[in-house]
Scaffold this active site. Structure first.
Site, mmCIF file in Angstrom:
data_model
loop_
_atom_site.group_PDB
_atom_site.id
_atom_site.type_symbol
_atom_site.label_atom_id
_atom_site.label_comp_id
_atom_site.label_asym_id
_atom_site.label_seq_id
_atom_site.Cartn_x
_atom_site.Cartn_y
_atom_site.Cartn_z
ATOM 1 C CE LYS A 194 -32.743 -11.570 13.214
ATOM 2 N NZ LYS A 194 -34.207 -11.672 13.003
ATOM 3 C CB SER A 234 -37.653 -13.892 12.714
ATOM 4 O OG SER A 234 -37.642 -14.176 11.346
ATOM 5 C CB SER A 247 -34.416 -14.487 10.267
ATOM 6 O OG SER A 247 -34.978 -13.475 11.097
#
Ligand SMILES: [Zn+2]
Lengths: 101, 480, 490
Positions: free
Chosen positions: B79, B178, B154
């Site tokens: 990420k 997330s 996210s």
């Protein structure tokens, strides 16, 4: 523009924006006043609770006395840092003048 | 190509046994990336040459019989809010475009020390603020199962990458769900470990007291394997736990004997019929296979969302202050330093980030601290004490991961509170610092995956993995 | 307090009294910074002592330096504070020399609270708190005129960012610029003695902010205060406070209000100027630092710090005072005790007295004769010094001779007193030798001796003079007096 009775006024939105170093358009001020009022209105449910028996929690897992020893570790090179700088001069970060109001 | 695509554990085994080379594995995954990433927008930074050269180097070591790490030759996606020296790290924000961190996050060091190969950086909601990956300066990521739907967020880029076979493993970060929510939306496994189990050093902070890094994987076994590598004490993170921990992979093929499982009474009112039915199906499977299932009460859990939306933005407003155009990232000119900072932040941050900064700044500002931030910290204590009582009677708690399956793009953009509500079941674990995992289980009426979430007490990550691995097995045996 | 002002009548001032509180920031002498392993050092090339942590790079996290905590506790103990469990807060405001745009500091729960400092005149200044915080980087403003207001750009060096500081906040117990200077001086002596800081105002390792207000003497509540930032010498501190008191009294006398402000002292103009008013004051949005855990020093650790701490100034002074407390000159000697301790000669003094020398005389010799060559004085052998003082006390050498021997001893501290005496051909004029000389003189000066016998004590000076002439000043005047008196009475 209709004057809504928002929990957070447009003046407050502008004050908070100033603290957060953001500049907002009139539309954004209006929108934030509405949205923040909505979200905080939802959060107002907390206000009616009696939480006096609960101390505040800042960390989910409580720890104390976490230290490092006072031992020098090599710093990173000036170049590596300055390469990321938007503007620099002789190994220093360069910014526009600082004004005192 | 399918002959090469095994689960992560099998890939590593096959590379080590020289049935396949790391180079072949990495190339195959890059083929997938080249075919699909343009459409999915899962990766926002990639380096094929670097990945292949590392793969070659590992293959050579294996051929020469030299020792290799536990993750030898395994491609991994990261990420883009985790700092990497080899890739720009942007947090999906204009304000950090082109930033090259001069250091690696601790998790990156732990992965590469075990010879994992970082192939690239995955898309996310800007600064991890969002539940749909629509709030990225690089454009939205799509759900590989339905391109008109969001992958969740996210960590949407990471979830999408694993589901679409762009990588077998990816790392995400979880502040309010997330990892678990996009794992559920994309139909894969995603886990948020106990707060402090995985070092946050090098994870660009959203809300420091809630953030945790965790893995995305196709199976619970893969998830445990990665967690075994990334978990561990880090002296560079003061909140890291210096404890002797379990070897998570040892908890995979166990049974449910003596296991007590709780269902949260207070969540009933938030359950749609199909989600409720799905949860009951999972509960029945547990009950029929030796676990004792009962309803428990967590009186304060219904205030979690309010609490979260005061604590997280408050911490974020402070964590994101440093993006001021002085030292790195974007700078928008101004005639003095104050104006430069305002211009930079105003043009550099997207609307959701601004909204949360505003919310957090307000919650901390003079005159409101006690009413908002102070109260939310007390509620946090109350919630932790509720959980503590519950775990006197049960080992784990199960909930749906999300109130619905993946939604359409734009469906919740206009109403932030609706978007926030999609994290209602995941947020309590972050507030309490407890471990939680999402396992794909069932489908919604549009045939999109649903997830079951398994929660447990702090440091009982192994219990979470044990029960998840059982549920995975029962699902495959019983549910079509 | 002195106020230099011609326009205002002194009597108008006498109605007012100032109230002053000081915030002293001192840098700790740790090897590394507060949160990272970068070297804590002054005067290096800009931006060479930096890392992701002290530069506040995204993703970096602070880890508390244990030594910094130890030093903070030393300071707390030296200032008679209570050392308590504490936490860190974030103080949020934007400033380019602050890498994270917040400062990690201690807010409502500081490590040290509730202490005091005793000034040399016996007055007491309360210490509200002494807490740990991080320093900022350093900005250099570029301009043709050299004034901040007209600068065209600013350069920033973050070498200083993250250096550990202890901020010591006094109670508003200070009532004049003189007292403020005396407090800072005393405070500096105390904290430097702990070994935690070097207290160099000129290098900026000790900086002072002053909160000043004035009120009518019969008024109970305090007046509106102004804060003067960053005073970096005792001289500036005194001048700034005097100017500020004067400015505020003049405002009040002309029926105007003092506005709560932060002010800056302009050294060139010798006056304070407005930096910002309270309306513009920041809302710091303090909240507990989530990246750090609580600090709860164990009693065991605090005791260990206490035991390993260099002996505190106040204790060192007390040890000296113990030895001279029976002296008739005690009241005059108190000031010299401070000098002795400040010059680090107290250990030598105590050792010398331990060898049987007279404490009063030893103190005088060390703070007068030895004071000009302190480095040499520190090397003096206490046994030799005691021997010399004893020679003087017993009248074997005169005070003049004693001073001469001491001055030679200071030039070469490895020489013995005896060797100096023989090298300089100093004759010891003991009582026997002096009596011999006096007997001869009395025969010569019979008239003078008769006057003395009749009761004229002034003649003693005459005989002392004569003996000194004969001994080239090497005799002891007191012995001459005593022998003469004996002759008259006996
Ligand atoms: Zn550093």
């Amino acid at each position: 523009m209709s004057q809504k009775n928002n929990l957070i006024s447009k003046e407050q939105v502008l004050h908070v924006a100033k603290l957060a170093k953001l500049s907002l358009s009139d539309t954004e001020v209006e929108l934030f006043s509405e949205q923040l009022s909505h979200i905080l209105g939802y959060a107002n449910e907390l206000r009616d609770l009696d939480l006096s028996n609960y101390p505040p929690t800042s960390h989910p897992i409580e720890l104390e006395n976490i230290f490092r020893e006072d031992v020098v570790i090599e710093s990173i090179s000036n170049k590596k840092v300055i390469d990321n700088a938007p503007q620099s001069s002789n190994g220093q970060f360069l910014v526009p003048p600082i004004l005192n109001d | 190509m399918s002959e090469f695509l095994y689960n992560a554990v099998d890939i590593i085994e096959n590379i080590k046994n020289q049935k396949v080379t790391s180079k072949q594995i990495v190339s195959k995954y890059f083929d997938n990336i080249e075919n699909k990433n343009k459409e999915l927008n899962s990766f926002i930074a990639l380096n094929k040459d670097l990945a292949l050269s590392k793969a070659n180097e590992i293959d050579e070591r294996i051929q020469k019989g030299k020792p290799v790490g536990k993750l030898a030759g395994l491609p991994i996606g990261i990420k883009d809010n985790i700092c990497t020296e080899d890739f720009e790290t942007t947090c999906g924000s204009k304000i950090l475009k082109n930033w090259h961190p001069p250091y690696n996050a601790t998790v990156i060091k732990r992965l590469t020390n075990e010879d994992a190969i970082i192939v690239g950086k995955t898309n996310l909601d800007e600064f991890a603020m969002g539940s749909s990956t629509e709030h990225s300066a690089f454009g939205p990521t799509k759900n590989p199962l339905d391109l008109t739907k969001v992958p969740g967020g996210s960590s949407g880029g990471s979830a999408c990458a694993v589901k679409a076979d762009l990588v077998p493993i990816a790392l995400g970060s979880d502040t309010g769900g997330s990892i678990r929510q996009p794992a559920s939306f994309c139909g894969i496994v995603g886990m948020k470990p106990t707060y402090g189990l995985v070092s946050r050093f090098g994870l660009i902070a959203f809300a420091s007291s809630l953030d945790q890094i965790g893995p995305f994987a196709n199976t619970v076994k893969d998830c445990a394997t990665i967690l075994d590598v990334i978990a561990g004490y880090d002296p560079a993170d003061s909140t890291s736990l210096d404890i002797k921990r379990d070897n998570f992979s040892d908890f995979l093929d166990r049974d449910l004997k003596g296991m007590k499982i709780g269902l949260i009474k207070e969540f009933n009112e938030y359950l749609d019929p199909e989600v409720s039915q799905n949860l009951n199906l999972a509960a029945d499977l547990f009950a029929n296979n030796g676990a004792a299932v009962s309803e428990i009460s967590l009186p304060h859990i219904k205030y979690s969302l309010s609490t979260y939306y005061l604590i997280a933005p408050a911490e974020a407003s402070s964590n994101l202050a440093r993006f001021d155009g002085v030292r790195y990232g974007l700078r928008v000119a101004g005639k003095n330093v104050d104006e430069m900072m305002i211009n930079t932040r105003t043009q550099g941050f997207g609307p959701e980030v601004k909204r949360r900064i505003m919310l957090g700044t307000y919650a901390l500002s003079s005159g409101y601290y006690d009413a908002y931030y102070g109260t939310s910290q007390k509620l946090r204590t109350a919630l932790i004490s509720d959980f503590k009582k519950a775990y006197e009677n049960v080992d784990v708690i199960i909930t749906p991961t999300t109130p619905t399956g993946a939604f359409k793009f734009g469906a919740k953009l206009e109403d932030p509170l609706q978007m926030y509500l999609s994290d209602i079941f995941t947020i309590p674990s972050n507030l309490a610092g407890h471990p939680a995992i999402s396992i794909p289980f069932g489908k919604d009426d549009e045939n999109m995956p649903l997830g079951i979430q398994i929660l447990s007490n702090a440091l009982d990550d192994s219990k979470v993995i044990q029960v998840a691995s059982i549920l995975e097995k029962l699902r495959d045996e019983n549910v079509t | 307090m002195t106020i230099q002002n011609n326009s205002t009548d002194d009597s108008e001032y006498s109605e007012y009294e100032p109230t002053i509180g000081l915030e002293v920031h001192c840098e700790l002498k740790t090897a590394t910074k507060l949160w990272c392993g970068c070297k804590n050092s002054f005067g290096e090339q800009p931006n060479t002592l930096i890392c992701p942590v002290c530069l506040g790079l995204p993703g970096s996290l602070p880890v508390l330096n244990k030594k910094a905590v130890e030093y903070a506790i030393r300071i707390g103990l030296a200032l008679n504070c209570t050392v308590q469990p504490s936490i860190f807060h974030r103080k949020n405001y934007f400033y380019p020399d602050m890498p994270k745009d917040f400062q990690i500091s201690q807010y409502d729960i500081p490590i040290n609270t509730d202490g005091y400092v005793l000034l040399t005149d016996g007055s007491k200044v309360g210490i509200v708190r002494a807490h740990i915080e991080e320093d900022t980087g350093k900005s250099t403003h570029f301009s043709s005129s050299g004034r901040i207001h007209e600068s065209t750009a600013t350069l920033i060096d973050y070498n200083r960012a993250g250096i550990p500081l202890v901020e010591i906040v006094s109670a508003p117990d200070i009532t004049s610029s003189e007292m403020a200077k005396s407090y800072v001086n005393e405070l500096r002596n105390i904290i430097v003695a702990t070994g935690a800081t070097d207290g160099k105002m000129e290098e900026g390792s000790l900086r002072v902010d002053a909160n000043v207000s004035v009120k009518k003497k019969d008024q109970i509540e305090l007046g509106t205060r102004c804060e003067i930032k960053n005073l970096n010498s005792l001289r500036s501190l005194g001048k700034a406070i005097d100017y500020e008191i004067d400015r505020q009294i003049q405002l009040l006398n002309s029926q105007k209000k003092v506005i709560q402000q932060t002010r800056h002292f302009n050294e060139d103009l010798n006056q304070t100027v407005t930096l910002r008013t309270k309306e513009e004051a920041e809302d710091y949005r303090y909240f507990p630092e989530p990246d750090l855990v609580s600090l709860n020093p164990t009693g065991e650790w605090i005791n260990e710090i206490k035991l390993n701490m260099p002996k505190l100034l106040i204790d060192r002074r007390q040890s000296v005072i113990e030895l001279i407390k029976d002296s008739k000159e005690m009241s005059q000697l108190i000031g010299t005790v401070n000098t002795l301790v400040d010059q680090q000669l107290d250990t030598l003094f105590i050792e010398t007295v331990g060898f049987g020398s007279d404490p009063t005389l030893t103190l005088k010799r060390l703070t007068n004769e030895a004071a000009n060559s302190i480095d040499a004085a520190k090397k003096l052998n206490s046994k030799e010094l005691a021997y010399l003082i004893n020679l003087e006390t017993s009248g074997k050498v005169s005070s003049t001779q004693s001073k001469a021997i001491l001055s030679n001893l200071l030039e070469n501290t490895s020489e013995t007193v005896d060797s100096i005496i023989s090298r300089l051909n100093i004759q010891s004029f003991g009582d026997k030798e002096i009596e011999q000389l006096l007997d001869n003189l009395i025969l010569e000066k019979q008239d003078e001796f008769k006057r003395f016998v009749d009761g004229d004590d002034k003649v003693i000076q005459f005989f002392i003079g004569q003996v000194m002439k004969l001994t080239k000043g090497q005799a002891n005047g007191k012995s001459v007096t005593q022998i003469l008196l004996k002759k008259r009475n006996g």
